[in-house]
Write an enzyme that holds these catalytic residues in place. Sequence first.
Site, mmCIF file in Angstrom:
data_model
loop_
_atom_site.group_PDB
_atom_site.id
_atom_site.type_symbol
_atom_site.label_atom_id
_atom_site.label_comp_id
_atom_site.label_asym_id
_atom_site.label_seq_id
_atom_site.Cartn_x
_atom_site.Cartn_y
_atom_site.Cartn_z
ATOM 1 N N GLY A 163 -4.150 -4.764 -4.449
ATOM 2 C CA GLY A 163 -5.174 -3.825 -4.883
ATOM 3 C C GLY A 163 -4.495 -2.564 -5.355
ATOM 4 O O GLY A 163 -3.834 -1.892 -4.576
ATOM 5 N N HIS A 164 -4.575 -2.307 -6.654
ATOM 6 C CA HIS A 164 -3.939 -1.109 -7.190
ATOM 7 C C HIS A 164 -4.996 -0.172 -7.743
ATOM 8 O O HIS A 164 -5.804 -0.559 -8.573
ATOM 9 C CB HIS A 164 -2.942 -1.487 -8.301
ATOM 10 C CG HIS A 164 -1.721 -2.181 -7.771
ATOM 11 N ND1 HIS A 164 -0.766 -2.739 -8.581
ATOM 12 C CD2 HIS A 164 -1.301 -2.377 -6.507
ATOM 13 C CE1 HIS A 164 0.179 -3.267 -7.815
ATOM 14 N NE2 HIS A 164 -0.123 -3.060 -6.563
ATOM 15 N N ASP A 222 0.813 -1.217 0.000
ATOM 16 C CA ASP A 222 0.000 0.000 0.000
ATOM 17 C C ASP A 222 0.851 1.273 0.000
ATOM 18 O O ASP A 222 0.464 2.289 0.577
ATOM 19 C CB ASP A 222 -0.965 0.031 1.208
ATOM 20 C CG ASP A 222 -1.731 -1.264 1.341
ATOM 21 O OD1 ASP A 222 -2.244 -1.736 0.313
ATOM 22 O OD2 ASP A 222 -1.810 -1.798 2.464
ATOM 23 N N LYS A 225 1.984 2.030 -5.191
ATOM 24 C CA LYS A 225 2.649 1.492 -6.386
ATOM 25 C C LYS A 225 1.821 1.705 -7.644
ATOM 26 O O LYS A 225 2.368 1.948 -8.714
ATOM 27 C CB LYS A 225 2.910 -0.015 -6.218
ATOM 28 C CG LYS A 225 3.993 -0.343 -5.231
ATOM 29 C CD LYS A 225 4.260 -1.824 -5.184
ATOM 30 C CE LYS A 225 3.178 -2.611 -4.489
ATOM 31 N NZ LYS A 225 2.968 -2.327 -3.084
ATOM 32 N N GLN A 239 2.337 -6.043 -2.912
ATOM 33 C CA GLN A 239 2.683 -6.073 -1.476
ATOM 34 C C GLN A 239 3.997 -5.309 -1.224
ATOM 35 O O GLN A 239 4.348 -4.457 -2.029
ATOM 36 C CB GLN A 239 2.776 -7.520 -0.954
ATOM 37 C CG GLN A 239 1.433 -8.245 -0.883
ATOM 38 C CD GLN A 239 1.055 -8.952 -2.162
ATOM 39 O OE1 GLN A 239 1.869 -9.603 -2.782
ATOM 40 N NE2 GLN A 239 -0.205 -8.853 -2.558
HETATM 41 P P1 IMP Z 1 -2.396 -12.926 2.137
HETATM 42 O O1 IMP Z 1 -1.455 -12.349 1.125
HETATM 43 O O2 IMP Z 1 -3.838 -12.772 1.777
HETATM 44 O O3 IMP Z 1 -2.031 -14.332 2.519
HETATM 45 O O4 IMP Z 1 -2.219 -12.057 3.485
HETATM 46 C C1 IMP Z 1 -1.012 -12.118 4.261
HETATM 47 C C2 IMP Z 1 -0.658 -10.738 4.809
HETATM 48 O O5 IMP Z 1 -0.299 -9.890 3.721
HETATM 49 C C3 IMP Z 1 -1.791 -10.025 5.526
HETATM 50 O O6 IMP Z 1 -1.228 -9.264 6.592
HETATM 51 C C4 IMP Z 1 -2.367 -9.088 4.480
HETATM 52 O O7 IMP Z 1 -2.996 -7.979 5.052
HETATM 53 C C5 IMP Z 1 -1.095 -8.699 3.749
HETATM 54 N N1 IMP Z 1 -1.330 -8.295 2.371
HETATM 55 C C6 IMP Z 1 -1.567 -9.082 1.298
HETATM 56 N N2 IMP Z 1 -1.698 -8.351 0.191
HETATM 57 C C7 IMP Z 1 -1.540 -7.067 0.546
HETATM 58 C C8 IMP Z 1 -1.517 -5.833 -0.200
HETATM 59 O O8 IMP Z 1 -1.678 -5.775 -1.421
HETATM 60 N N3 IMP Z 1 -1.302 -4.717 0.545
HETATM 61 C C9 IMP Z 1 -1.072 -4.754 1.882
HETATM 62 N N4 IMP Z 1 -1.074 -5.867 2.594
HETATM 63 C C10 IMP Z 1 -1.295 -7.026 1.940
#
Ligand code: IMP
Length: 430
Positions: free
Chosen positions: A40-41, A13, A16, A224
Amino acid sequence: MANVVVVGAQWGDEGKGKIVDWLSERADVIARFQGGHNAGHTLVVGGEVYKLHALPSGVVRRGKLSVIGNGVVLDPWHLAREIASIREQGVEITPETLMIAENTPLILPFHGELDRAREEQNSVAKIGTTGRGIGPAYEDKVGRRVIRVSDLSDDRTLEVRVDRALVHHNALRAGLGLEPVDRDALIADLRAIAPEILQYAAPVWKVLNEKRRAGRRILFEGAQGALLDIDFGTYPYVTSSNVIAGQAATGTGIGPSAIDFVLGIVKAYTTRVGEGPFPTELDDADGQRLGERGHEFGTTTGRKRRCGWFDACLVRQSCAISGVTGIALTKLDVLDGFETLKICTGYELDGERMDHLPTAADSQARCTPIYEEMPGWSQSTEGARSWADLPAEAIKYVRRVEELIECPVALLSTSPERDDTILVTDPFAD
Ligand code: IMP
């Protein structure tokens, strides 16, 4: 010809989407290399807002090739919905503009169910995932039982792959009190979605290497952030993929020598979604203010993001691990109006000063930040397009960030609008 990798240097977040969109105008190919629709972009182009999760940000630009690399995990039904919704906004998506690596693992409905069941089961195992099945799909990839895009092209192979996956998953589901998967219904659903996905399937490694030889510019779009990396992040509170720049090579099939510039995206303060340590987190009015001014709600889950001061110690670490050439500093305007700003320069742990975040989870949780204070600025920096538009204190803040993270600012973003950007170094310059 330069190829650029864009990676997040915090917990995701960082903004990007806007930077990738800004750079994608100059690139010929935009490739995702890890993660999935957990990302999420948000892109704002000409006043139109596009919300992308699985699709590379290049899809909203005409004449670009968007690529989903093998390092991604792909939910075929989600992708079909995302394509349909982006098409409704007038964007053309065809096999000429979108390619999916044939060796991309698929996220199936039971991955999402397993992800959510584990999260709900007990607080010990809770990670705070997005519930999209990302972790279970990567587990199956490494466990050699995942179904890949190319498996969709042959009915017999598909059945064998599904049976192989279900031996594992039905045993696991029984333990969690979930019904066994309806094998025939799953195979029928996969056959039904197969033509939609297969039309985009391609040997991406080959296409990218050909493009590279032809002198095309490739932009590798990370999702991420470094602190969520499966190896280098705040384990176990991380995502299930490597998100750092090295993954751009293995996640698409291009050699590391193809990467000329690594752009780290860094927010002028820090946020995190989900569970896990966060040394500079603020539970006070300042944290509240950062969240409100920065609109810090997740694009994917709508969850409120945790907010805190800029952590230079963490970003220095991320820049080193990804070999960041220069950073794009985003959301500086959110700091407008603070009388004093704090920057974390290191941590105190058991009476000792640390210049990096320790690896052990319990040590990470016990680290207390060491801050230095800087004067804030009262003028608005929103929409600034040159250094001359910035107050002297804001410039000092940026310069101090550069010193502490040991990496220069290449771009400065001052609003969600693409043109509100100050360019210092062009990552695509030869
Ligand atoms: P997962 O990727 O759904 O397995 O989540 C694992 C961790 O990564 C959690 O803390 C999510 O909130 C975080 N996370 C996954 N994708 C994003 C992203 O695009 N932005 C911020 N945090 C993310």
